[in-house]
Scaffold this active site. Structure first.
Site, PDB file in Angstrom:
ATOM      1  N   ARG A   1       2.782  25.182 -12.744  1.00  0.00           N
ATOM      2  CA  ARG A   1       2.314  23.952 -12.139  1.00  0.00           C
ATOM      3  C   ARG A   1       0.818  23.856 -12.402  1.00  0.00           C
ATOM      4  O   ARG A   1       0.130  24.866 -12.526  1.00  0.00           O
ATOM      5  CB  ARG A   1       2.578  23.949 -10.634  1.00  0.00           C
ATOM      6  CG  ARG A   1       4.036  24.064 -10.241  1.00  0.00           C
ATOM      7  CD  ARG A   1       4.186  24.135  -8.728  1.00  0.00           C
ATOM      8  NE  ARG A   1       5.589  24.167  -8.320  1.00  0.00           N
ATOM      9  CZ  ARG A   1       6.286  25.279  -8.134  1.00  0.00           C
ATOM     10  NH1 ARG A   1       5.695  26.467  -8.320  1.00  0.00           N
ATOM     11  NH2 ARG A   1       7.555  25.236  -7.769  1.00  0.00           N
TER      12      ARG A   1
ATOM     13  N   LYS B   1       4.894  27.711  -4.669  1.00  0.00           N
ATOM     14  CA  LYS B   1       5.204  26.992  -3.440  1.00  0.00           C
ATOM     15  C   LYS B   1       5.843  27.919  -2.419  1.00  0.00           C
ATOM     16  O   LYS B   1       6.676  28.761  -2.756  1.00  0.00           O
ATOM     17  CB  LYS B   1       6.152  25.820  -3.732  1.00  0.00           C
ATOM     18  CG  LYS B   1       5.488  24.642  -4.421  1.00  0.00           C
ATOM     19  CD  LYS B   1       6.456  23.477  -4.533  1.00  0.00           C
ATOM     20  CE  LYS B   1       5.784  22.265  -5.134  1.00  0.00           C
ATOM     21  NZ  LYS B   1       6.720  21.108  -5.235  1.00  0.00           N
TER      22      LYS B   1
ATOM     23  N   HIS C   1       2.231  17.348 -15.784  1.00  0.00           N
ATOM     24  CA  HIS C   1       3.443  17.923 -15.204  1.00  0.00           C
ATOM     25  C   HIS C   1       4.626  17.789 -16.157  1.00  0.00           C
ATOM     26  O   HIS C   1       5.568  18.592 -16.101  1.00  0.00           O
ATOM     27  CB  HIS C   1       3.760  17.242 -13.874  1.00  0.00           C
ATOM     28  CG  HIS C   1       4.659  18.053 -12.989  1.00  0.00           C
ATOM     29  ND1 HIS C   1       4.313  19.312 -12.521  1.00  0.00           N
ATOM     30  CD2 HIS C   1       5.894  17.805 -12.481  1.00  0.00           C
ATOM     31  CE1 HIS C   1       5.293  19.790 -11.774  1.00  0.00           C
ATOM     32  NE2 HIS C   1       6.256  18.903 -11.741  1.00  0.00           N
TER      33      HIS C   1
ATOM     34  N   ARG D   1       5.301  20.904 -18.034  1.00  0.00           N
ATOM     35  CA  ARG D   1       6.097  21.904 -17.315  1.00  0.00           C
ATOM     36  C   ARG D   1       7.577  21.567 -17.428  1.00  0.00           C
ATOM     37  O   ARG D   1       8.416  22.456 -17.624  1.00  0.00           O
ATOM     38  CB  ARG D   1       5.656  21.948 -15.852  1.00  0.00           C
ATOM     39  CG  ARG D   1       6.458  22.900 -14.969  1.00  0.00           C
ATOM     40  CD  ARG D   1       5.763  23.030 -13.621  1.00  0.00           C
ATOM     41  NE  ARG D   1       6.678  23.176 -12.506  1.00  0.00           N
ATOM     42  CZ  ARG D   1       7.162  24.338 -12.074  1.00  0.00           C
ATOM     43  NH1 ARG D   1       6.833  25.464 -12.687  1.00  0.00           N
ATOM     44  NH2 ARG D   1       7.970  24.378 -11.030  1.00  0.00           N
TER      45      ARG D   1
ATOM     46  N   TYR E   1      15.782  19.196 -12.748  1.00  0.00           N
ATOM     47  CA  TYR E   1      14.510  19.308 -13.459  1.00  0.00           C
ATOM     48  C   TYR E   1      14.711  19.256 -14.967  1.00  0.00           C
ATOM     49  O   TYR E   1      13.936  18.665 -15.700  1.00  0.00           O
ATOM     50  CB  TYR E   1      13.878  20.644 -13.068  1.00  0.00           C
ATOM     51  CG  TYR E   1      12.380  20.687 -13.097  1.00  0.00           C
ATOM     52  CD1 TYR E   1      11.637  20.400 -11.960  1.00  0.00           C
ATOM     53  CD2 TYR E   1      11.693  21.045 -14.249  1.00  0.00           C
ATOM     54  CE1 TYR E   1      10.260  20.467 -11.965  1.00  0.00           C
ATOM     55  CE2 TYR E   1      10.309  21.114 -14.265  1.00  0.00           C
ATOM     56  CZ  TYR E   1       9.605  20.831 -13.113  1.00  0.00           C
ATOM     57  OH  TYR E   1       8.230  20.898 -13.128  1.00  0.00           O
TER      58      TYR E   1
END
Length: 311
Positions: A165, A188, A256, A259, A291
């Site tokens: 990230r 996270k 992002h 990623r 994702y």
């Protein structure tokens, strides 16, 4: 028009603080998530203060029913809140109500039965390998100050090459260098993971440090802004924006997205979802599935091929 009543009583303020502490301690929530939850509950309790005509208290929640929940949803939509944001806000509210109902012995089943609005979850749009390479090539020559261009290239290479990230890359300090074969990343919710470092990513960071005017110190940022402070995400976003404008890439080509590209390109090359989940630091495999844009048929094929009884 008279001023609205206070949103919180002292008892409610204490209950909210205790719930947030519980979420952080027992559910491994990140600081960002706790801050978002606090905003969601303050919005809800502020609404109740006006709707009920008095400051919200834990006791006043005992009488909540679906009409109050619907009125809150209608109020938020009238203020322009999107269906997706409202669904997240209502999820936080329900979590708080379940907690306080257990704590106080309330029956809030009617309020908890209120449905969240439906919304279409947007899938991430990764760049193709060629687009990613072109983007990095463009960033490498984008800035008139060579060390700044090298810095931005190093950060974006970590996003695409290691799946970090942007906050994780910018959170690295001098003590993290030199990189070993793998980086220990705290993501996270405080979850730690080991991320392999490709030679290209190692070299990009080394090139940046060789040109940087700032001395590398263990307790100082690895990536610095032009004034020496920790590099802000906005600088990298600006660099990416300029690159996509030149290359004609869509607005979804953000830092992002690199990623996302890391995960999608690994999957296309034969990587399995569970390994990619670990590399990304996702708590749930379903998050990794979305994702990478994997459909259920592909997911079942992965399971069948990986499980001893699958064939």
């Amino acid at each position: 028009m008279s001023a609205p009543p206070l949103a919180l009583s002292a008892a409610m303020s204490d209950a909210l603080a205790r719930w947030l502490e519980t979420e952080a301690a027992t559910r491994d929530r990140s600081d960002h998530t706790i801050t978002a939850y606090q905003g969601d509950l303050l919005a809800f309790l502020s609404f109740l203060g006006g709707y009920l005509g008095e400051a919200a208290t834990p006791k006043s929640l005992a009488s909540l029913r679906q009409p109050e929940m619907r009125a809150f949803a209608a109020s938020e939509r009238a203020r322009g809140l999107s269906a997706r944001s409202l669904a997240r806000r209502q999820s936080a509210v329900r979590s708080f109500l379940r907690w306080i109902s257990d704590r106080e012995g309330y029956d809030l089943s009617a309020a908890l039965a209120a449905r969240s609005p439906k919304y279409t979850r947007s899938l991430p749009r990764p760049l193709s390998p060629e687009q990613a390479r072109q983007t990095l090539d463009m960033v490498a020559t984008d800035h008139e100050t060579p060390w700044v261009a090298a810095r931005d290239l190093a950060v974006l290479t970590l996003l695409w090459g290691c799946g970090l990230r942007i906050s994780e890359a910018l959170g690295l300090n001098g003590r993290d260098w030199p990189f070993r074969d793998a980086l220990t990343i705290r993501g996270k919710g405080g979850r730690e993971r080991q991320v392999p470092v490709l030679p290209a990513a190692h070299q990009a960071v080394a090139d940046y440090l060789a040109q940087s005017p700032w001395r590398l110190a263990p307790d100082q940022p690895l990536f610095r802004g032009v004034r020496g402070g920790r590099l802000a995400a906005g600088s990298i976003e600006g660099s990416m924006q300029r690159a996509r404008a030149v290359l004609g890439l869509p607005p979804t080509a953000t830092p992002h997205a690199l990623r996302h590209s890391f995960a999608t390109h690994l999957l296309a090359a034969g990587g399995d979802l569970r390994t990619i989940q670990e590399l990304l630091g996702h708590a749930s495999l379903s998050t990794t599935q979305v994702y990478t844009g994997v459909d259920d048929a592909h997911l079942m094929a992965v399971y069948r091929n990986a499980h001893p009884r699958g064939n």
